[in-house]
Design a protein around this motif. Structure first.
Motif, mmCIF file in Angstrom:
data_model
loop_
_atom_site.group_PDB
_atom_site.id
_atom_site.type_symbol
_atom_site.label_atom_id
_atom_site.label_comp_id
_atom_site.label_asym_id
_atom_site.label_seq_id
_atom_site.Cartn_x
_atom_site.Cartn_y
_atom_site.Cartn_z
ATOM 1 N N HIS A 117 47.790 54.179 96.728
ATOM 2 C CA HIS A 117 48.252 52.985 96.034
ATOM 3 C C HIS A 117 48.753 51.904 96.991
ATOM 4 C CE1 HIS A 117 48.414 56.027 92.796
ATOM 5 N NE2 HIS A 117 48.067 55.017 92.032
ATOM 6 N N ARG A 118 48.614 52.146 98.279
ATOM 7 C CA ARG A 118 49.097 51.169 99.253
ATOM 8 C C ARG A 118 47.932 50.311 99.714
ATOM 9 N NH1 ARG A 118 51.884 54.188 103.843
ATOM 10 N NH2 ARG A 118 52.880 55.252 102.095
ATOM 11 N N GLN A 119 47.599 49.312 98.902
ATOM 12 C CA GLN A 119 46.488 48.424 99.221
ATOM 13 C C GLN A 119 46.922 47.321 100.181
ATOM 14 O OE1 GLN A 119 43.194 49.006 97.795
ATOM 15 N NE2 GLN A 119 44.326 50.904 97.560
ATOM 16 N N VAL A 120 46.063 46.968 101.087
ATOM 17 C CA VAL A 120 46.348 45.864 102.003
ATOM 18 C C VAL A 120 45.240 44.841 101.899
ATOM 19 C CG1 VAL A 120 47.643 47.299 103.608
ATOM 20 C CG2 VAL A 120 45.195 47.053 103.924
ATOM 21 N N LEU A 144 49.520 56.727 99.813
ATOM 22 C CA LEU A 144 48.424 56.086 100.542
ATOM 23 C C LEU A 144 47.414 55.461 99.588
ATOM 24 C CD1 LEU A 144 47.786 58.753 103.340
ATOM 25 C CD2 LEU A 144 48.691 56.442 103.657
ATOM 26 N N GLY A 154 48.361 51.455 104.986
ATOM 27 C CA GLY A 154 47.576 51.425 103.765
ATOM 28 C C GLY A 154 46.103 51.355 104.077
#
Length: 314
Positions: free
Chosen positions: A308-311, A306, A251
């Protein structure tokens, strides 16, 4: 005659337009607070908010990294103009999270990991730096009010990449006074929170870190978000985003207007093993960024995943 619904119709929630930050979303300044409690607060600093405060500086990406994800690092800060003869060191964090310190030698230490919430970190840092340069005696310097329309960091420093040294801890705080008992407690506490971190030498602004349970590579990139996401999606579909076996692009996070992709790495990878793969990935990324073809359906799906894949940053 049918019964009336007992459920009252609630007024529709106003949605945000493209590019606008919603009140409950994280504030783009990187403070970790919701927008409505930070730069979106009534009477707050939203009118002067600068989304990409370090743009134009040669070390923009490294400044974002040092401010947001590197525990302990320093770099000489070369000044221009009337203060060109003054010695200034940029530090990720200072004792007691001080914005700046004037040392006994007259050297100025400028802290990066300070949140003033005045809207433009570059102007905030410049105001603190000028106050420290003007202070005639050793001590801590900070801001008690907004800096106004003063200069920004871009106006005070030379346009050259920073010479960054990443430290294992904060022992540099007392390097010139090892018996400084007044900061001993803060030093021990700060050192206990440092995760091993290394800046890669083969590519700019990429930092390996070991957080005990896993290792990461966090790489601040200067490209505009849209084209960068397109390129990352293309590389993901072809498997070119796998840096080492069993690594994974998990992410990204956003800070100060830039995107920072994050890779999970197997334990034991280390920084050295990433140098060649990172250099190869940078070359592949540059080639892919030049593509003008439309994304395929598979690439669009990868891009959405990718995006929306926050880390978390730390």
């Amino acid at each position: 005659m049918g019964k009336r619904s007992r459920t009252r119709t609630r007024p529709r929630t106003t949605t945000t337009t493209a590019g606008e930050v919603g009140p409950r979303q994280p504030c783009p300044c990187g403070s970790g607070r919701r927008y409505k409690a930070c730069h979106g607060a009534p009477g707050g600093a939203s009118a002067v908010f600068v989304a990409r405060p370090f743009e134009g500086l040669a070390s923009e990406c490294d400044l974002v990294a040092l401010r947001e994800l590197v525990p302990s690092a320093t770099a000489p800060l070369p000044l221009v103009g009337e203060h060109a003869d003054r010695r200034v060191t940029l530090c990720t964090l200072l004792p007691m999270a001080a914005p700046a310190m004037v040392r006994d030698s007259g050297e100025v230490w400028l802290g990066l990991q300070v949140v003033h919430n005045f809207g433009d970190p570059s102007r905030d840092l410049a105001a603190v730096l000028l106050a420290a340069l003007a202070q005639g005696e050793p001590g801590i310097v900070g801001l008690t009010e907004p800096p106004g329309e003063g200069p920004r960091l871009q106006d005070l420093v030379g346009d050259a990449p920073l010479d960054i040294t990443v430290h294992d801890g904060f022992d540099f705080w007392v390097a010139d006074s090892p018996d400084a008992a007044d900061v001993a407690g803060a030093l021990d506490e700060a050192n206990g929170q440092v995760n091993p971190t290394t800046r890669l030498s083969s590519v700019p602004a990429a930092y390996w870190t070991d957080v005990t349970t896993k290792e990461h590579l966090r790489w601040v990139m200067p490209e505009p978000e849209g084209p960068l996401l397109d390129a990352l999606a293309r590389l993901h579909v072809t498997g070119q985003d796998v840096l080492v076996p069993d690594s994974r692009l998990v992410g990204m996070f956003r800070a100060h207007g830039l995107l920072t992709p994050v890779w999970d790495l197997p334990l034991g990878t280390g920084a050295e093993a990433l140098e060649e793969p990172a250099s190869r990935f940078a070359s592949d990324l540059a080639t892919t960024l030049a593509s003008t073809e439309d994304l395929t359906s598979e690439e669009r799906a990868a891009r959405n995943g990718l995006a929306h894949r926050q880390v978390t940053i730390r």
